[in-house]
Structure formats: structure tokens, C-alpha cells
Design an enzyme around this catalytic site. Structure first.
Site: not given
Length: 603
Positions: A125, A129, A288
């Protein structure tokens, strides 16, 4: 992590391109061995330093780079393996020195203290980002610069909780001072993807760290509910009103970086197989997929194959119950949860008799399933402590029949199913228990401590305290499942400690790198199996252009792995000095609009 699902992967450049005049690395190594006078296949650190500096015509090998290389590449007592030196000559300085950093990154990747036992998702992540701010219109943003170090970008709501990832990498930055933050963040993500059975991505270094004025203001990262109408308006297909605007927003964000629909779906599908959302972060909640530390196509397959319903914090489920806590968003947030998993899938099983445990004696077992849960006890309602993936091998010290399943006790602690309740084979026996595979370091796991003896089976002479760690240089297998180890370190050197017995179970756990070397395992966050999707995820199902690629990935994990590797490499190289695809010469970039809830952020 041992990853065995071999599919085409991007290699690190271990062989020359077809038709080139390059000498194969094996030939370089043979040449070095032919002239080796060391007697042990090594070359001295002083010799390496001198030769490297002679070959270094561009001033690449600074003292700190050379120190990292010598320390990391097989250096023992001032000497380096010839195979490592051959790699330096063959692959070039970049590949060799970054491989040293890779090895250190692997060592920090797993931890029982973080979410599902791995820092890999949060490191992926961080790279996402830091790269996802790029604009092809003016060349600003992107991974080159590591501008999330500065307050303006770090305070973006989409970057919440990423301070942990940056903090985690600080010791490596201090150790390898020559590497930029920008390169370290991206390399860490590549290692995280590979470590979790994703593709190995060829890394190219050369990013630099930019000053504060280059930081990107909030607004460029995609929003999970951007364009969705206020309130609670859902059509007959379960789609929230305004979803078309959200689809356009996602295209705008990825289009600003130069990605096609298929590339966008590959990035989201591969990215959202990792990690989870936190109500105290983004406000969304849950993972998820069932195993959020393992690369797979489960995200796409479950989105298409399962039934999903929209929920808010106080939604009443179809059976009258509350939204499960693991997937209950914070007040004001909207997401979807997997109704198929909530209700439970009916399993049609033929009546099965309890298996014969004698057919599965203690021994060495290999995982033959994609992954298998490891639980605290044989009971499937006990906590999941970790997971093993295909081809990993364990020494199982005891075996029990539990209902219609056969379960084994791992030498490192925890129980795995050899035969599942439905009769599926998850582990295969490959050998008897081998004492040599039980050598190494141990930790006392029981509160009453571990008994020690002058000899295996003799009279007890003392006890090791709970939590004590020690190493053994010999192992003895006794009667009634007894396993003893001769201590060479710890409180009772020379004594034999009892690891396991049929009466007491596992008393001492073997300490295994990447599993419990940083402390005793703790229960992972994914216990219930509940799954969620953000509204921006569901758009991939509803939009015809996005769905076309989603259906491909739901059926073909090999293609997903290939496409994700290519798209992620492209994403993380946007705006880098060597990337001329989008030089940033254009103008007229649309003004970024603030949005909340990053569909790529698992925050």
C-alpha cells in the site's frame, strides 16, 4: 514464504538476452573457480573491494554501498562466496547490491504483531500511494521523490496508517544509507509481493528523494464512494445510485496516470487481494479475501461468483442479525459484504466414517493445497494462528482424528488438517520424523515450563521456565511420542529438554524463521471468513468495460499474475528518470478533486 505455484514471472536477469554476446553467468563462475586458490570457493573482502573499484569506471561503488554488499552477500570471516561475486560481475552493480537489501526486507516481512501476521500488505500500500499521485499532464507526483515523507502528503486521509510502513523501513534505511527512501519503498513492495507468492518483479533503482515543496496535496488518490448519491438509494440489482459517476472517477484517476481499463482492473484485482480496511483508519472494515497475505485471483472469482449486499454500520442483515463486526464499517460509511459467506455455503458430503489415524503417523508432511489454516487446537472453532502454502513442509509430532478430519500438530506449534472434514487431502506424508530436521532453536510454550533430564527418559533434574529460548544440537525420539533435545544454549546446557509427549502435548515449539522467530504466534485478524468490497470495487462488476477484464482474471490466475506484475512495475516507475513514456511536457491537467476512502488503500 514458500511459493510453489510456478507461473511465468519476471526474472532478475540471470541469463543474457537471446542473440546477445554476453557470457553466461555459469561460465563466469567456472572461470573464477578455475583460478580459485582459496580452497573453499571464496574470495577475500579486500580482494573484492580492490577488484570492484578497479572495474568501477563511473564511481558507483561508494564505501557505504560496498559495505552493504560485503555484509549481505555470503561474507563469512572476511570472505565472499565466488557465486556471489560472479553475480556482481554478471548482473551488474545494481542487481547485486539491491539483492542485499531484498534479503533484509524478507527478514522483517512477517510478524505476529501486525494484522494477519504480515507487513506485506501495508508495504504494498505504501508503494501504491506513493506512486498513485502521478500525473502525465505535468509530470508531477509518483514514486520518484518519496514525498509522503513530508507533512502535506503524509496527512492525506488516504495515507492514514501508512506511518507504520514508513517507520518499519527506517532501520533498513539507516543500515543501507546509500539507498533513497523512494527506491526503498518500491523495493519493499516488490519483495512483499514476491514473498506472498506473487510475481517477482524486476527492480530498477535510481529514484531520488525530493524536498518538501514537491509534496502532492490531497486529492489525487481515488475515492471509494466518489459520486455516489447521499443517503441509501439502491436499484433492483443492488447498485448504489451514482455508481456510473464512480466508474468515471476511477477511469479519470487511472487515465491521468496513463492506464487502460484492463491495467486498472489488474492493479485493483492484484492489490486488493492483500490486507484489510480498518474502521479507525479509512472507516471501512474487513478484508477482501479469506487469506489476505497470499497472491491469488480470489478477489475477482468471489466478486463474480458470490452474492454481495450493501451495508452500513447499523444495517440489519436478512436473518435479523447485525453486520458481523469484522466487516462492519464505521458510522457514515457504505460498503458491501459477501452474503454467500455470511449465510454459509451448503456442502453436499457423502456420509463419511472417521478416518483411521494409524494411516497418518507422525512424520514429515508436505502441503498439497494452495494454502491451509494452522489453528491453536485440533478444533476448527479454535483461533487461526497462521497459514501454510503449497509445498511447505512440516514435521508433525502427533496426529489426531477430529470428527471426520485428520489433524496434525506442527513442530512450531498449531494444528493443521492432513485430511479435511470433507475428505480432501491437504497434506501428504513424505518421510518419517527426522531428528536432524528438529535441530535448532526452541521456545518453552507451556506455563509450567519444560522438564530437563540428564539423559532422555531418565530422572528429571530441573525445569526451563515458560518463554525460555534455547538451542539443541541433538534430538532423540522416545516412547509414547516423546521428543527430547540436548541443550547447547540456555539455562541448562548439556541437559535434555522434553519437547513433546503424548500426555503433555507440545511443550517447546521450534523457532522457525518467518513464522515465530519474532515471538510466539498470535491469532490473525481473519477468523470468521467474512469478506467485504468497497463500492469502488463493485463498480468493476457493474461497468461493462471493467467487467470484461475482471472475468478474465476470475478464470485465469496466471494471466492475472502476469498482468499485475507489468502494471505494478509501470505504476511504480511513472515519473522516474529513465521513464520517458510520460515525460510531463503536457499542460491542462484537470484540477484534482478531493475524495474519501481509497479503493486501493486497504487502510
Amino acid at each position: 514464504t514458500n511459493c510453489s505455484r510456478s507461473v511465468p514471472q519476471q526474472k532478475q536477469g540471470m541469463s543474457p538476452a537471446a542473440g546477445s554476446d554476453a557470457v553466461p553467468m555459469e561460465s563466469v563462475l567456472e572461470m573464477l573457480k578455475k583460478h580459485d586458490r582459496s580452497g573453499d570457493g571464496t574470495i577475500g573482502a579486500d580482494e573484492v573491494s580492490r577488484l570492484v573499484k578497479i572495474l568501477d569506471t563511473e564511481g558507483y561503488w561508494s564505501e557505504d554501498r560496498l559495505a552493504s554488499l560485503l555484509e549481505g552477500f555470503g561474507l563469512e570471516k572476511g570472505r565472499m562466496k565466488l557465486s556471489s561475486f560472479a553475480r556482481i560481475l554478471y548482473e551488474g552493480p545494481d542487481a547485486a547490491v539491491y539483492e542485499v537489501v531484498r534479503e533484509d526486507l524478507v527478514k522483517l516481512m512477517d510478524s505476529p504483531d501486525w494484522d494477519d501476521g504480515s507487513y506485506a500488505p501495508v508495504l504494498i500500500r505504501l508503494a501504491w500511494h506513493s506512486s498513485g499521485t502521478y500525473s502525465k499532464y505535468d509530470g508531477t507526483g509518483g514514486s520518484n521523490g518519496a514525498t509522503m515523507r513530508h507533512a502535506l502528503e503524509a496527512s492525506d486521509p488516504e495515507n492514514v496508517l501508512l506511518g507504520k510502513a514508513r517507520e518499519l523501513l527506517e532501520p533498513l534505511k539507516a543500515k543501507h544509507s546509500w539507498i533513497s527512501y523512494a527506491d526503498l519503498w518500491i523495493l519493499a513492495a516488490y519483495v512483499a509481493v514476491e514473498h506472498t507468492c506473487g510475481p517477482r518483479i524486476l527492480f530498477k533503482g535510481g529514484r531520488s528523494d525530493a524536498p518538501e515543496e514537491k509534496a502532492i496535496a490531497p486529492g489525487r488518490l481515488p475515492g471509494a464512494e466518489h459520486g455516489i448519491a447521499d443517503g441509501w438509494e439502491v436499484d433492483e440489482q443492488g447498485r448504489m445510485k451514482g455508481w456510473e459517476k464512480l466508474a468515471a472517477h476511477i477511469r479519470d484517476v487511472f487515465g491521468r496516470m496513463g492506464f487502460s481499463d484492463r491495467e486498472a482492473v489488474a492493479l485493483i484485482t492484484g492489490g486488493h487481494v492483500y490486507g484489510r480496511c480498518h474502521p479507525n483508519g479509512s472507516g471501512y472494515a474487513g478484508a477482501w479475501v479469506e487469506n489476505p497475505t497470499f497472491f491469488s485471483n480470489e478477489y475477482a472469482a468471489d466478486m463474480i461468483g458470490d452474492e454481495w449486499i450493501p451495508v452500513m454500520h447499523d444495517t440489519v442483515m436478512p436473518d435479523g442479525g447485525e453486520v458481523p463486526e469484522e466487516v462492519r464499517p464505521a458510522p457514515g460509511k457504505r460498503q458491501y459484504i459477501d452474503l454467500t459467506k455470511y449465510v454459509g455455503e451448503a456442502e453436499e458430503e457423502a456420509a463419511r466414517a472417521a478416518p483411521d489415524a494409524t494411516a497418518y503417523p507422525p512424520g514429515r508432511y508436505r502441503c498439497v493445497s494452495q494454502w491451509v489454516n494452522c489453528r491453536e487446537s485440533p478444533d476448527v472453532s479454535s483461533d487461526i494462528m497462521g497459514r501454510f502454502v503449497q509445498d511447505e513442509e512440516l514435521s508433525l509430532l502427533a496426529v489426531k482424528v477430529f470428527g471426520t478430519a485428520v489433524r496434525g500438530l506442527a513442530e512450531r506449534g498449531g494444528w493443521v488438517s492432513i485430511i479435511g472434514s470433507a475428505g480432501k487431502t491437504l497434506f501428504e506424508r513424505v518421510d518419517d520424523l527426522k531428528p536432524q530436521l528438529l535441530l535448532g532453536s526452541y521456545r518453552v510454550r507451556t506455563s509450567r515450563g519444560a522438564a530437563v533430564f540428564a539423559a532422555p527418559g531418565g530422572a528429571e533434574t530441573g525445569r526451563l521456565q515458560a518463554g525460555a529460548e534455547f538451542s539443541v544440537d541433538d534430538v532423540s525420539l522416545g516412547e509414547a511420542g516423546a521428543v527430547f533435545g540436548r541443550c547447547v544454549t540456555g539455562a541448562a546446557p548439556g541437559s535434555w529438554a522434553l519437547f513433546h509427549s503424548s500426555a503433555d502435548g507440545l511443550i517447546c515449539e521450534q523457532i522457525v524463521e518467518g513464522y515465530n522467530n519474532k515471538g510466539a504466534r498470535k491469532a490473525v485478524m481473519s477468523q470468521s471468513g467474512h469478506q467485504m468490497m468497497l463500492v469502488s470495487d463493485m463498480v468493476l462488476l457493474w461497468d461493462a468495460g471493467f467487467r470484461e477484464a475482471l472475468e478474465v482474471y476470475a478464470e485465469d490466475d496466471v494471466t492475472l499474475k502476469k498482468d499485475f506484475a507489468e502494471a505494478f512495475k509501470k505504476l511504480t516507475e511513472l515519473g522516474c528518470p529513465w521513464n520517458m513514456e510520460f515525460p510531463g511536457a503536457g499542460a491542462g491537467a484537470p484540477a484534482p478533486q478531493a475524495a474519501s476512502g481509497c479503493p486501493l488503500g486497504f487502510s
